[in-house]
Structures are given as C-alpha cells and as structure tokens.
Design an enzyme around this catalytic site. Structure first.
Site, short mmCIF file in Angstrom:
data_model
loop_
_atom_site.label_atom_id
_atom_site.label_comp_id
_atom_site.label_asym_id
_atom_site.label_seq_id
_atom_site.Cartn_x
_atom_site.Cartn_y
_atom_site.Cartn_z
N GLN A 263 5.70 -9.70 -47.49
CA GLN A 263 4.57 -9.00 -46.83
C GLN A 263 4.55 -7.98 -46.99
OE1 GLN A 263 2.74 -11.84 -43.58
NE2 GLN A 263 4.43 -11.04 -42.41
N PRO B 33 2.20 -17.02 -46.67
CA PRO B 33 3.60 -17.32 -46.88
C PRO B 33 2.28 -18.76 -44.95
CG PRO B 33 3.54 -15.05 -45.57
CD PRO B 33 2.85 -15.18 -46.49
N ASP C 288 2.73 -10.05 -33.72
CA ASP C 288 2.54 -9.09 -32.87
C ASP C 288 2.53 -9.22 -31.52
OD1 ASP C 288 -0.36 -9.70 -32.26
OD2 ASP C 288 -0.63 -10.54 -34.32
N GLY D 149 6.46 -21.83 -39.65
CA GLY D 149 5.88 -22.74 -39.65
C GLY D 149 5.97 -24.48 -39.30
N ASP E 247 -4.59 -14.82 -42.75
CA ASP E 247 -5.63 -15.67 -43.68
C ASP E 247 -4.91 -16.36 -44.95
OD1 ASP E 247 -7.87 -14.81 -41.98
OD2 ASP E 247 -8.21 -13.01 -43.73
N ASP F 200 -1.96 -19.01 -34.54
CA ASP F 200 -1.60 -17.21 -34.96
C ASP F 200 -1.21 -17.16 -36.24
OD1 ASP F 200 -2.77 -14.74 -34.48
OD2 ASP F 200 -1.37 -14.45 -32.81
N1 SAM Z 1 -4.75 -12.47 -35.57
C1 SAM Z 1 -3.92 -12.12 -36.97
C2 SAM Z 1 -5.07 -12.30 -38.11
O1 SAM Z 1 -5.72 -13.51 -38.06
O2 SAM Z 1 -5.50 -11.35 -39.02
C3 SAM Z 1 -2.89 -12.72 -37.23
C4 SAM Z 1 -1.47 -12.13 -36.86
S1 SAM Z 1 -0.19 -12.51 -36.45
C5 SAM Z 1 0.12 -10.67 -36.62
C6 SAM Z 1 0.26 -13.64 -38.05
C7 SAM Z 1 1.62 -13.34 -38.60
O3 SAM Z 1 2.00 -15.19 -39.39
C8 SAM Z 1 2.12 -12.65 -39.50
O4 SAM Z 1 3.33 -12.44 -38.64
C9 SAM Z 1 2.92 -14.22 -39.98
O5 SAM Z 1 4.44 -13.04 -40.58
C10 SAM Z 1 3.33 -14.90 -39.89
N2 SAM Z 1 2.81 -16.27 -40.56
C11 SAM Z 1 2.64 -16.65 -41.79
N3 SAM Z 1 2.58 -17.21 -42.07
C12 SAM Z 1 3.64 -18.00 -41.44
C13 SAM Z 1 4.04 -19.05 -41.44
N4 SAM Z 1 4.32 -20.56 -42.49
N5 SAM Z 1 4.85 -19.65 -40.40
C14 SAM Z 1 5.25 -18.77 -39.22
N6 SAM Z 1 4.30 -17.49 -39.03
C15 SAM Z 1 3.81 -17.58 -40.30
#
Ligand code: SAM
Length: 284
Positions: free
Chosen positions: A41, A171, A96, A147, A167, A164
């Site tokens: 991303q 990924p 984060d 995950g 959207d 967490d």
């Molecule tokens: N609170 C936030 C929101 O709703 O906007 C989400 C915050 S956090 C930064 C989301 C994280 O999920 C990102 O860092 C992203 O890289 C991670 N992520 C996305 N897909 C994922 C997956 N399949 N497995 C693990 N982490 C994932």
C-alpha cells in the site's frame, strides 16, 4: 462494500479523503513527514496543525495523534471489561500500535500483533511513539504475516482477538469474510471474544448488514456497538462484539482510570443503537 474513497489530491497544500463523490475530510499540510509505497500500500504520514501526525494508507486516514483515543479505547476496552480473565490477546492488523497500547494497560500474559506490512510497523515506530514502547514490552510478540494465514496455521488460543484491519480493500479484504471468522473461532479459548472494526454506520451500512447476517450464524452473541471517531467517514464508527459465552453488558472489571473516553457509562450506552441499526445484532 462502499469503502472510504480513494484520495484525489486537488490542492498540493491539502490532503483530501473523499467519503462520497462530493464530500469528505481535508487536512491542511503543515508538512509531509513520510511518503512511500510498500509491497502492499501507499503509506503517508503528514503533519496537520490541529490533528498532529496523521497516518494514511492508500490515502485513507488510519489514525491521528489528536483523536486516536476514541477508536483505540473503544476497540479494546469493551471486551476487556466484559471478559472474566483476559490473559492471551491477539491483534490482527493494528500496525500503528494504538490497540496494543490500550491492551498493555491490563495485567495480561501475552499480546501478539500480526501485521502484514512491516513497513507500516517501521514507519509507525518512527512517527507514533506509543508503538515503540508497546513493542518493547516483554509481553508483546510481533509477527509479520497475513492475518488470514496466521489464523489458519497457528496452534495458539486466545481470550480476546481484535481485528484492527483497514477497510475491505487490498490486503484487508479477506479479513472481512466468513471463512476468516470461521477459522478464527478455532483460536478462541472458552469465553473467548472477537472484536472487529466494522465501518461507518452511515457510509457502510450495507456491508455492516452483510457482516451481521453471517456473524449471527457463527456466534451465539453477535452485536454491534458504536463510537465517535472524528476523522473517520461520518464521524462515528461501528464495532462487532462476538462471542459464544460472554455478554458485553455483564461487567467483570473497571477500566483503567487514565482513559480519555471510555468508562462504564460509555460502555453501556455504546451498545444502544439508533433506529436505523436496530435490526442488527442480537440478544443483549
Ligand atoms: N483503525 C484503522 C482503520 O480502520 O482505519 C486500522 C488501522 S491499522 C493501520 C490497519 C492495518 O491492517 C494496516 O497496517 C494494514 O497493513 C493491516 N492489514 C491489512 N490487511 C492485513 C492482513 N491480511 N493481515 C494482517 N494485517 C493486515
């Protein structure tokens, strides 16, 4: 699902996130602190006079220094005050570090953070100091993995799992699907709870309803609660609370005193839904 819209920059002195084709949120740029594209991303950190540091992934606000407490406290504390003895905790996504910071306020044994994008961890460590402190805590384990794959292969069991995720695009998409939640159930201890961010009740209502339909089939207790989050689309956010055993309004402990938003009155109120969401959730 109707997700937060891709950012369309129209003015180089502003960062804009469109929530519909004709509306959204903007941040006047004090400066750009970081901008790069990872394997997964576009990652940006900007500085804004009012919100401080703002983390954006693919142009969508993830967290800001000024309002992060709404989202992170409301993601984490409702499950902690409801669970009889939370010791082993999993966060999927959450790179984060805001969720981890809240989890580590409790006397737990183990917190595992599974984040797919190590670049988000590196950037957040540099610009959001709470992550560095949480990762240095001896109870924390950081796993860089998808995950979905982690859940398929882990033999560990957890008392609370927090999803967490970003959207449902890129990924994150598979973290919002039935199969993932089916597998997740195998990783829950007795009296286990899953809490998942579920989107904006205003902009993402269809996807919340879809999620509600399949989650109710998987969990005996599947209900939604809401919180304000000033920088997220619509200004309020939905979370799913899922369990086969634990009722969220059956309080087991007080939350930490130092929180800025969450308390037990807020907890009670958060599970009261407005009329347009009343046919969601179940049975609390
Ligand atoms: N609170 C936030 C929101 O709703 O906007 C989400 C915050 S956090 C930064 C989301 C994280 O999920 C990102 O860092 C992203 O890289 C991670 N992520 C996305 N897909 C994922 C997956 N399949 N497995 C693990 N982490 C994932």
């Amino acid at each position: 699902m109707n997700t937060k819209k891709e950012n369309r920059e129209v003015d180089p002195s502003e960062e804009r996130e469109y929530h519909s084709p004709s509306s959204g949120i903007f941040f006047k740029l004090k400066r750009h602190l970081y901008r790069d594209i990872s394997e997964y991303q576009k990652i940006e950190v900007i500085e804004n006079d009012y919100f401080g540091r703002v983390l954006l992934l693919d142009g969508l606000v993830q967290t800001t220094e000024r309002d992060e407490f709404f989202y992170h406290e409301m993601l984490v504390h409702p499950a902690f005050v409801s669970h009889p003895s939370p010791q082993n905790i999993l966060v999927i996504g959450g790179g984060d570090g805001g969720a981890l910071k809240e989890i580590l306020r409790y006397q737990i044994k183990y917190a595992c953070l599974v984040e797919i994008d190590k670049k988000v961890i590196e950037v957040s460590k540099e610009y959001f100091p709470w992550l560095q402190a949480s990762l240095e805590d001896e109870r924390t384990e950081l796993v860089i993995d998808d995950g979905v794959e982690f859940i398929e292969k882990t033999g560990k069991k957890f008392d609370i799992v927090f999803i967490d995720s970003s959207d449902p695009a890129g990924p994150s998409a598979s973290l919002h699907e039935t199969d993932f939640y089916e597998n997740l159930k195998r990783c829950l201890n007795l009296e286990g709870i899953v809490v998942s961010q579920a989107g904006s009740p205003f902009y993402h209502l269809d996807s919340i309803k879809d999620k509600d339909a399949f989650l109710k089939k998987l969990f005996k207790i599947a209900c939604f609660y809401m919180s304000p989050v000033p920088t997220y689309p619509g200004g309020s956010w939905c979370f799913a609370f899922l369990s086969d055993d634990v009722m969220p309004l059956n309080i087991k402990r007080d939350p930490p005193r130092e929180l800025k938003y969450f308390n037990l009155d807020i907890h009670q109120a958060a599970f009261s839904l407005p009329n347009f969401l009343k046919d969601l959730g179940s049975n609390i």
